[in-house]
Design an enzyme around this catalytic site. Structure first.
Site, PDB file in Angstrom:
ATOM      1  N   TYR A 105       0.796  -1.230   0.000  1.00  0.00           N
ATOM      2  CA  TYR A 105       0.000   0.000   0.000  1.00  0.00           C
ATOM      3  C   TYR A 105       0.828   1.279   0.000  1.00  0.00           C
ATOM      4  O   TYR A 105       1.833   1.372   0.702  1.00  0.00           O
ATOM      5  CB  TYR A 105      -0.870   0.055   1.259  1.00  0.00           C
ATOM      6  N   ARG A 107      -0.975   4.503   0.782  1.00  0.00           N
ATOM      7  CA  ARG A 107      -2.304   5.090   0.997  1.00  0.00           C
ATOM      8  C   ARG A 107      -2.406   5.906   2.277  1.00  0.00           C
ATOM      9  O   ARG A 107      -3.481   6.378   2.601  1.00  0.00           O
ATOM     10  CB  ARG A 107      -3.337   3.951   1.024  1.00  0.00           C
ATOM     11  N   ASN A 163     -12.914  -8.555   6.045  1.00  0.00           N
ATOM     12  CA  ASN A 163     -11.737  -8.146   5.260  1.00  0.00           C
ATOM     13  C   ASN A 163     -10.591  -7.579   6.102  1.00  0.00           C
ATOM     14  O   ASN A 163     -10.169  -6.430   5.905  1.00  0.00           O
ATOM     15  CB  ASN A 163     -12.170  -7.076   4.246  1.00  0.00           C
ATOM     16  N   ARG A 165      -7.099  -6.661   6.976  1.00  0.00           N
ATOM     17  CA  ARG A 165      -5.814  -6.493   6.284  1.00  0.00           C
ATOM     18  C   ARG A 165      -4.781  -6.163   7.346  1.00  0.00           C
ATOM     19  O   ARG A 165      -4.754  -5.050   7.882  1.00  0.00           O
ATOM     20  CB  ARG A 165      -5.903  -5.346   5.259  1.00  0.00           C
ATOM     21  N   GLY A 225     -11.496 -19.853   1.025  1.00  0.00           N
ATOM     22  CA  GLY A 225     -10.453 -19.856  -0.014  1.00  0.00           C
ATOM     23  C   GLY A 225     -10.846 -20.737  -1.177  1.00  0.00           C
ATOM     24  O   GLY A 225     -12.044 -20.853  -1.508  1.00  0.00           O
ATOM     25  N   ASP A 255     -14.317 -10.222  -2.719  1.00  0.00           N
ATOM     26  CA  ASP A 255     -15.334  -9.182  -2.957  1.00  0.00           C
ATOM     27  C   ASP A 255     -16.287  -9.626  -4.072  1.00  0.00           C
ATOM     28  O   ASP A 255     -17.485  -9.324  -4.027  1.00  0.00           O
ATOM     29  CB  ASP A 255     -14.684  -7.862  -3.364  1.00  0.00           C
ATOM     30  N   ASP A 291      -9.465  -6.428 -10.223  1.00  0.00           N
ATOM     31  CA  ASP A 291     -10.523  -6.895  -9.330  1.00  0.00           C
ATOM     32  C   ASP A 291     -11.888  -6.820 -10.000  1.00  0.00           C
ATOM     33  O   ASP A 291     -12.786  -7.605  -9.705  1.00  0.00           O
ATOM     34  CB  ASP A 291     -10.601  -6.009  -8.069  1.00  0.00           C
TER      35      ASP A 291
HETATM   36  O1  KDG Z   1     -10.399  -7.247  -1.472  1.00  0.00           O
HETATM   37  C1  KDG Z   1      -9.597  -6.648  -2.471  1.00  0.00           C
HETATM   38  C2  KDG Z   1      -8.985  -5.437  -1.887  1.00  0.00           C
HETATM   39  O2  KDG Z   1      -8.080  -5.858  -0.887  1.00  0.00           O
HETATM   40  C3  KDG Z   1      -8.249  -4.584  -2.886  1.00  0.00           C
HETATM   41  O3  KDG Z   1      -9.115  -4.129  -3.884  1.00  0.00           O
HETATM   42  C4  KDG Z   1      -7.557  -3.435  -2.258  1.00  0.00           C
HETATM   43  O4  KDG Z   1      -9.245  -2.412  -0.925  1.00  0.00           O
HETATM   44  C5  KDG Z   1      -8.153  -2.938  -0.991  1.00  0.00           C
HETATM   45  C6  KDG Z   1      -7.387  -3.100   0.232  1.00  0.00           C
HETATM   46  O5  KDG Z   1      -7.556  -2.257   1.110  1.00  0.00           O
HETATM   47  O6  KDG Z   1      -6.643  -4.059   0.361  1.00  0.00           O
END
Ligand code: KDG
Length: 310
Positions: A105, A107, A163, A165, A225, A255, A291
């Site tokens: 990233y 960001r 989600n 991360r 998965g 997604d 994506d």
């Molecule tokens: O789920 C896919 C996303 O991980 C990707 O489009 C990027 O939004 C994103 C992220 O924050 O990882």
């Protein structure tokens, strides 16, 4: 036609043209991404409407993202232009683990992270058939997190994809924040996976994880998965197996699954049928870079399922 309001960050994805360590990659291909934007496109292509709430930079990438999403049918009338830059990320594919991708990233301080409660519109939230967001938006900034909490408080029907991360926050912070949201605002739809459930409730066994998460949602989709996914609702459980295909890039597949499932369930498809289609959509997603480009129409999903199930 059903309306989803999605809160999140649109990102520019720079995907390596060749697999391997990023330090040796020369060429990158640009795509529009960001989890909630991916959901929006999947949702829209299947006949429903999605309004995106978020911010992009007042820059070339921001304009590119808006034009692209508008072209896909997403309602971008609520996307604000922000003085900070549009966030970007790079994807390293198939290294050091084959068939896996790594997101890198750029960001921090991005336009998207400036999403705040002031960007919300009460009427829009109240009238939406579903308000959706993800753990990514909870992680990108304090104000974005507040926006999600407020939006969920005002919404009639909510959907959340965990989600998690781990480049954006620690497992402890993710657990505390997401569980706090779930306790405060029980959901209609919870979309998660067995890695995230391990972080949230210490369980990666789908049935056990569901048992621990079930007080917080009416319907739970547990992504597993390449194996497939299970949907739990009204005392029922249904597993839809994955298909074996050649993997190009797995980013966005979750997604595709979630956005397809939500759109079809809201259109009146039984959850089991919607999950079969959702698995088809996520399978197609891993076969290509980008994506959103692989996201299918219903007709394309039918064609896929007819061929694969012969
Ligand atoms: O789920 C896919 C996303 O991980 C990707 O489009 C990027 O939004 C994103 C992220 O924050 O990882």
């Amino acid at each position: 036609m059903k309306t989803m309001v999605a809160l999140g960050e649109i990102l520019i994805e720079l995907n390596s043209l060749s697999p391997g360590p990023l330090r040796h990659v020369t060429y990158f291909e640009k795509h529009i991404a960001g989890s909630e934007a991916n959901y929006c496109v999947a949702f829209t292509l299947l006949g429903n409407r999605c309004v995106f709430v978020g911010r992009v930079g007042d820059d070339e990438f921001g304009r590119n993202a808006i034009e692209w999403l508008r072209g896909k049918g997403v309602d971008v009338g609520r996307v604000k232009l922000d003085p900070n830059p549009t966030g970007i990320f790079f994807i390293q594919r198939n290294y050091p683990v084959p068939d896996k991708s790594i997101s890198i990233y750029y960001r921090k301080g991005s336009a998207g992270s400036r999403l705040s409660p002031g960007d919300l519109d009460d009427d829009l939230l109240r009238e939406a058939d579903v308000v959706h967001s993800t753990g990514i938006t909870l992680a990108i900034s304090e104000t974005a997190r507040e926006a999600v909490f407020e939006a969920f408080e005002r919404a009639k029907v909510t959907s959340f994809d965990t989600n998690i991360r781990l480049k954006l926050w620690s497992p402890e912070e993710a657990r505390e924040t997401i569980m706090n949201l779930l306790r405060r605002e029980p959901l209609k739809f919870l979309i998660t996976d067995t890695d995230d459930s391990k972080v949230l409730v210490g369980e990666s066994n789908p049935d056990e994880a569901y048992r621990l998460l079930s007080p917080y949602a009416e319907l739970v989709v547990m992504k597993q998965g390449p194996k497939g996914a299970t949907v739990y609702y009204e005392g029922e459980k249904y597993f839809s197996p994955g298909y074996t295909v050649k993997v190009e890039d797995v980013v966005g597949a979750g997604d595709a699954l979630g956005g397809t499932f939500l759109s079809l369930v809201l259109s009146g498809f039984p959850p089991k049928k919607a999950l079969d289609y959702a698995i088809a959509s996520s399978t197609l997603n891993v076969t290509m870079r980008g994506d959103q480009e692989p996201l299918p129409t219903l007709q394309e999903l039918d064609e896929f399922l007819r061929e694969m199930n012969k």
